[in-house]
Design an enzyme around this catalytic site. Structure first.
Site, mmCIF file in Angstrom:
data_model
loop_
_atom_site.group_PDB
_atom_site.id
_atom_site.type_symbol
_atom_site.label_atom_id
_atom_site.label_comp_id
_atom_site.label_asym_id
_atom_site.label_seq_id
_atom_site.Cartn_x
_atom_site.Cartn_y
_atom_site.Cartn_z
ATOM 1 N N CYS A 52 -5.485 -0.614 5.966
ATOM 2 C CA CYS A 52 -5.943 0.837 6.214
ATOM 3 C C CYS A 52 -7.182 0.968 5.081
ATOM 4 C CB CYS A 52 -5.116 1.966 5.738
ATOM 5 S SG CYS A 52 -4.349 2.063 4.011
ATOM 6 N N CYS A 79 0.942 -1.195 0.014
ATOM 7 C CA CYS A 79 -0.056 0.021 -0.030
ATOM 8 C C CYS A 79 0.831 1.140 0.105
ATOM 9 C CB CYS A 79 -0.902 0.048 1.126
ATOM 10 S SG CYS A 79 -1.969 1.304 1.370
ATOM 11 N N ASP A 137 20.798 0.583 -17.544
ATOM 12 C CA ASP A 137 20.673 -0.567 -16.610
ATOM 13 C C ASP A 137 19.761 -1.557 -17.309
ATOM 14 O OD1 ASP A 137 20.106 -2.394 -14.764
ATOM 15 O OD2 ASP A 137 19.566 -1.055 -13.336
#
Length: 427
Positions: free
Chosen positions: A232, A213, A350
């Site tokens: 939550c 979250c 990358d």
């Protein structure tokens, strides 16, 4: 807000670019001259260098140019260029549009695009995720589109949760209407600080960046098409526009077939988002969809081109989420697939993201590996247990390929290099 026309809709700009102060006019002229020199020298469109010169002369030029327009900003990790094109086409039903159609989406490129606005009423602007808050501050947009957030260019971009926080703080209290993807928890968290949000059920195939979250760090649960935090009250908001299969559902519950020439679920999601944006500007859905149907390719994406007697379909994929969506577009096995990967500045250097892509979805196909980082990709495919061949160039790969249309998937600079190679062969 589900389609309230913008105040002043139907009127032209309050004042045109000719009303710019002298310094801004000089900057616009310098931008155009610099871009023209760049094009003649074969250095590309010149939009970025032209914009950089203009901003050095007049640092507030972007804001001055945007002041003449009703602006839409489009941002997200994937789908920005295509959604920008679809929104621009939809809004042309209501008036002239200026847009950075080729994807130069940082302040210099955006400024260069707006310098060519002419008599445009609308500015539809693709914005790099890192620059969204600053461009929103300068451009004073009427609408902002938030598509998705996922890992991309990890050597350059912030971690996705940090980027969502920058959006959340940068857009807090904005007067713009946000048109946001309700299926991406990071986007929902970022958009929830705004006053006025139109939620679109645009879907999210790639979910690996949103299992915790963003509000409290709890575990996210994803039953069916829903999602919520176990710790939550953060959960998926109620949507007003939805993509359901191959159809779109508007806020009144009316179902619209999405008869597009662009392929795939992701583009149907982009079109649903674009229709929601058009509604904010008072453009009726039928007109918006009719115009979007005319879009067949976007900056070379989805083009089928001829090269050495073969048909190649060109597909762009820049990160794990994009590759996952692209795999759903290609012809069924055993259609051959070319995979080309670079790691230049515009791609991010990358290449560890290759290990996040589920290449096993390509099992059973002849695979041909190209690009600057072809050996990195070859190692990844070998570990995935796939059979493939490595080639130094496109011509060699085509010569070794079995009959049939060839699907070509490439990341950003590899895609551009392939387009140049094909164009030179056709000249």
């Amino acid at each position: 807000m589900t389609g309230t026309p913008v105040p002043g809709q139907g009127a032209g700009p309050a004042r045109g670019p000719e009303a710019l102060p002298p310094r801004a006019k000089l900057a616009v002229t310098a931008s155009r001259v610099t871009a023209a020199i760049s094009r003649r020298a074969g250095k590309g469109s010149g939009s970025v260098i032209g914009g950089k010169i203009a901003l050095r002369i007049a640092p507030d030029l972007l804001a001055q140019l945007a002041d003449h327009l009703q602006v839409v900003l489009v941002s997200g990790t994937n789908g920005k260029t295509t959604t920008t094109r679809l929104v621009a086409e939809a809004l042309r039903a209501a008036g002239p549009v200026v847009s950075n159609a080729l994807g130069a989406n940082m302040p210099a490129g955006i400024t260069s695009a707006l310098a060519g606005a002419g008599d445009a009423r609308f500015g539809v602007i693709e914005v790099d995720e890192k620059y969204l808050s600053g461009v929103a501050r300068d451009a004073d947009p009427i609408a902002i589109v938030l598509l998705n957030l996922s890992r991309d260019q990890l050597d350059r971009a912030a971690e996705t949760r940090m980027l969502a926080e920058k959006w959340r703080e940068g857009l807090r209290g904005t007067e713009a209407v946000l048109v946001a993807n309700a299926d991406d928890p990071l986007v929902v968290w970022a958009a929830s600080s705004a006053k006025d949000v139109v939620w679109v059920a645009a879907g999210q195939m790639w979910q690996e960046d949103s299992w915790s979250c963003p509000s409290c760090g709890g575990v996210m649960h994803r039953p069916g098409d829903d999602w919520y935090c176990s710790d939550c009250d953060f959960r998926r908001p109620q949507v007003t526009w939805s993509l359901v299969g191959e159809e779109m559902v508007d806020p009144d519950g009316q179902v619209w077939p999405l008869d597009l020439q662009l392929p795939g679920r992701a583009n149907r999601a982009n079109a649903t988002t674009a229709a929601a944006v058009a509604s904010v500007f008072g453009v009726d859905t039928a007109s918006a969809l009719a115009r979007m149907k005319n879009v067949t390719a976007v900056a070379g994406r989805y083009d089928v081109v001829s090269y050495r007697g073969r048909n190649l379909r060109l597909l762009l994929a820049k990160n794990p989420a994009g590759w996952l969506e692209t795999f759903s577009l290609i012809d069924p096995a055993p259609a051959p697939v070319f995979l080309s990967v670079n790691a230049l500045d515009a791609d991010g250097k990358d290449t560890s993201w290759l290990w996040d892509v589920d290449f096993t979805r390509l099992a059973g196909r002849p695979l041909f590996v190209l690009g600057q980082r072809r050996l990195d990709l070859a190692v990844r495919l070998d570990v995935a247990g796939l059979e493939f061949s490595v080639h130094d160039d496109l011509a060699g790969a085509v010569a070794a390929c079995p009959p049939g249309q060839i699907e070509v998937i490439a990341n950003y600079t590899a895609f551009q290099q392939l387009r140049r190679t094909i164009k030179e062969a056709q000249a």
